[in-house]
Structure formats: structure tokens, C-alpha cells
Motif scaffolding. Structure first.
Motif, PDB file in Angstrom:
ATOM      1  N   MET A  95       0.808  -1.214   0.000  1.00  0.00           N
ATOM      2  CA  MET A  95       0.000   0.000   0.000  1.00  0.00           C
ATOM      3  C   MET A  95       0.848   1.274   0.000  1.00  0.00           C
ATOM      4  N   ASN A  96       1.890   1.229  -0.808  1.00  0.00           N
ATOM      5  CA  ASN A  96       2.682   2.440  -1.029  1.00  0.00           C
ATOM      6  C   ASN A  96       1.831   3.409  -1.846  1.00  0.00           C
TER       7      ASN A  96
ATOM      8  N   ARG B  97     -12.682   5.970   0.992  1.00  0.00           N
ATOM      9  CA  ARG B  97     -12.415   6.623   2.288  1.00  0.00           C
ATOM     10  C   ARG B  97     -11.293   5.908   3.027  1.00  0.00           C
ATOM     11  N   ARG B  98     -11.289   4.555   2.960  1.00  0.00           N
ATOM     12  CA  ARG B  98     -10.217   3.800   3.623  1.00  0.00           C
ATOM     13  C   ARG B  98      -8.858   4.130   3.003  1.00  0.00           C
ATOM     14  N   ILE B  99      -8.826   4.370   1.698  1.00  0.00           N
ATOM     15  CA  ILE B  99      -7.565   4.781   1.067  1.00  0.00           C
ATOM     16  C   ILE B  99      -7.129   6.121   1.644  1.00  0.00           C
ATOM     17  N   ASP B 100      -8.059   7.065   1.732  1.00  0.00           N
ATOM     18  CA  ASP B 100      -7.745   8.388   2.285  1.00  0.00           C
ATOM     19  C   ASP B 100      -7.239   8.306   3.721  1.00  0.00           C
ATOM     20  N   GLU B 101      -7.784   7.365   4.485  1.00  0.00           N
ATOM     21  CA  GLU B 101      -7.426   7.228   5.897  1.00  0.00           C
ATOM     22  C   GLU B 101      -6.230   6.312   6.121  1.00  0.00           C
TER      23      GLU B 101
ATOM     24  N   GLY C 244      -6.290  -7.050  10.950  1.00  0.00           N
ATOM     25  CA  GLY C 244      -5.310  -6.001  10.722  1.00  0.00           C
ATOM     26  C   GLY C 244      -4.198  -6.411   9.773  1.00  0.00           C
ATOM     27  N   GLU C 245      -4.235  -7.643   9.289  1.00  0.00           N
ATOM     28  CA  GLU C 245      -3.215  -8.139   8.356  1.00  0.00           C
ATOM     29  C   GLU C 245      -3.481  -7.594   6.955  1.00  0.00           C
ATOM     30  N   PRO C 246      -2.428  -7.517   6.134  1.00  0.00           N
ATOM     31  CA  PRO C 246      -2.636  -7.086   4.744  1.00  0.00           C
ATOM     32  C   PRO C 246      -3.504  -8.084   3.975  1.00  0.00           C
ATOM     33  N   ILE C 247      -4.404  -7.563   3.172  1.00  0.00           N
ATOM     34  CA  ILE C 247      -5.217  -8.388   2.275  1.00  0.00           C
ATOM     35  C   ILE C 247      -4.363  -8.610   1.030  1.00  0.00           C
TER      36      ILE C 247
ATOM     37  N   GLY D 213      -6.686  -1.969   2.255  1.00  0.00           N
ATOM     38  CA  GLY D 213      -5.813  -3.105   2.004  1.00  0.00           C
ATOM     39  C   GLY D 213      -5.508  -3.918   3.250  1.00  0.00           C
ATOM     40  N   TYR D 214      -5.998  -3.466   4.393  1.00  0.00           N
ATOM     41  CA  TYR D 214      -5.765  -4.188   5.639  1.00  0.00           C
ATOM     42  C   TYR D 214      -7.084  -4.756   6.149  1.00  0.00           C
ATOM     43  N   CYS D 215      -7.027  -5.986   6.650  1.00  0.00           N
ATOM     44  CA  CYS D 215      -8.214  -6.689   7.136  1.00  0.00           C
ATOM     45  C   CYS D 215      -8.814  -5.945   8.317  1.00  0.00           C
TER      46      CYS D 215
END
Length: 153
Positions: free
Chosen positions: A33-34, A105-109, A119-122, A113-115
């Protein structure tokens, strides 16, 4: 009823617009998620949302133009059934738009990409296939098993 709209196939729905597609595809070799991956998924989600909105506008204009004029009761019933299916599809897509907006919104915050459970990466493959995913495959499977057990009780 296929004439109501020219449907987008699945690959076109999730495709990154050609103008924004420089051949880049997220890779496991880079930081998760860079900014480039975030921009890629933002573009993909926005393109999907725009395609849904275009289809909805097409349905609306088609509804305004076409009226049920079939004299034969069977033809009229068939047309009404087709329109009912079309409107149910639009309703499902309306709900999908809210999921797309939540993903944006999750991208903005910085949470995309995280569960939401672990909390792990999807995995990138899962996000590529289902950009609105909020859980890893394992967490989703646990959730669905729990849901099934809850319904059976």
C-alpha cells in the motif's frame, strides 16, 4: 431486454482506465500500500463507480423514453419482468457504490488493504479481484462459517 443497456463485462468493470494505465500492476516485491498502489486502487475504484453511474443513467433515460406499449399480455408481462430485473440490478449496484465509496475513504485514511478483523494485509490478488474487500480470505471464510452457524441455530 439486452437492448436496455450495453452491459460492461467483469473485466471492463474492474479495469483501470486506459488513460491512467501505464502498465503498472501492484506487486508483492514493493512496499504494501505504497502511494503508487493506493493511486492504482483509487483509480480502479473510481472507474468502477463511474461505470455503474453511467449504467444507471442509461437505465433512467431508457425508462423515460420507453413505455410499455405491448398490446399482447404475454409481451407486456415479459417486458415488466425484464424491467423488474433491471431495476433490482440497479438497486444492488446502488449498494455497491456505497461500498466503493467506503473503500475510497479507507484509502484516504490509510486503512485500505488491511483486514478489518485481523489487521493483516489483504493479498494483492484478492484486492485486484475484489477491490472493495475488507477482510483477508481466511477472515472472510471464518465470518461466513460463523454466519452459517448462526442462521442454523
Amino acid at each position: 431486454m439486452a437492448t436496455v443497456l450495453n452491459r460492461l463485462d467483469e473485466s471492463e468493470q474492474f479495469a483501470v482506465p486506459k488513460s491512467a494505465d501505464d502498465g503498472y500492476r501492484p506487486s508483492a516485491d514493493e512496499a504494501f500500500m505504497n502511494p503508487r498502489q493506493q493511486a492504482y486502487f483509487r483509480t480502479k475504484l473510481q472507474a468502477w463507480k463511474d461505470a455503474i453511474l453511467r449504467e444507471a443513467a442509461g437505465t433512467l433515460s431508457q425508462l423515460q423514453v420507453d413505455t410499455l406499449r405491448e398490446a399482447d399480455l404475454t409481451d407486456r408481462a415479459s417486458s415488466e419482468t425484464d424491467w423488474s430485473i433491471e431495476l433490482r440490478t440497479r438497486d444492488r449496484q446502488r449498494k455497491l457504490i456505497s461500498k466503493i465509496e467506503a473503500a475510497l475513504r479507507r484509502i484516504d485514511e490509510g486503512e485500505y488493504g488491511y483486514c478489518e478483523v485481523t489487521g493483516e494485509p489483504i493479498s494483492l490478488a484478492r484486492l485486484e479481484a475484489r477491490p472493495i474487500a475488507t477482510m483477508t480470505v481466511e477472515a472472510q471464510e471464518r465470518h461466513e462459517r460463523h454466519e452459517k452457524v448462526s442462521r442454523e441455530e
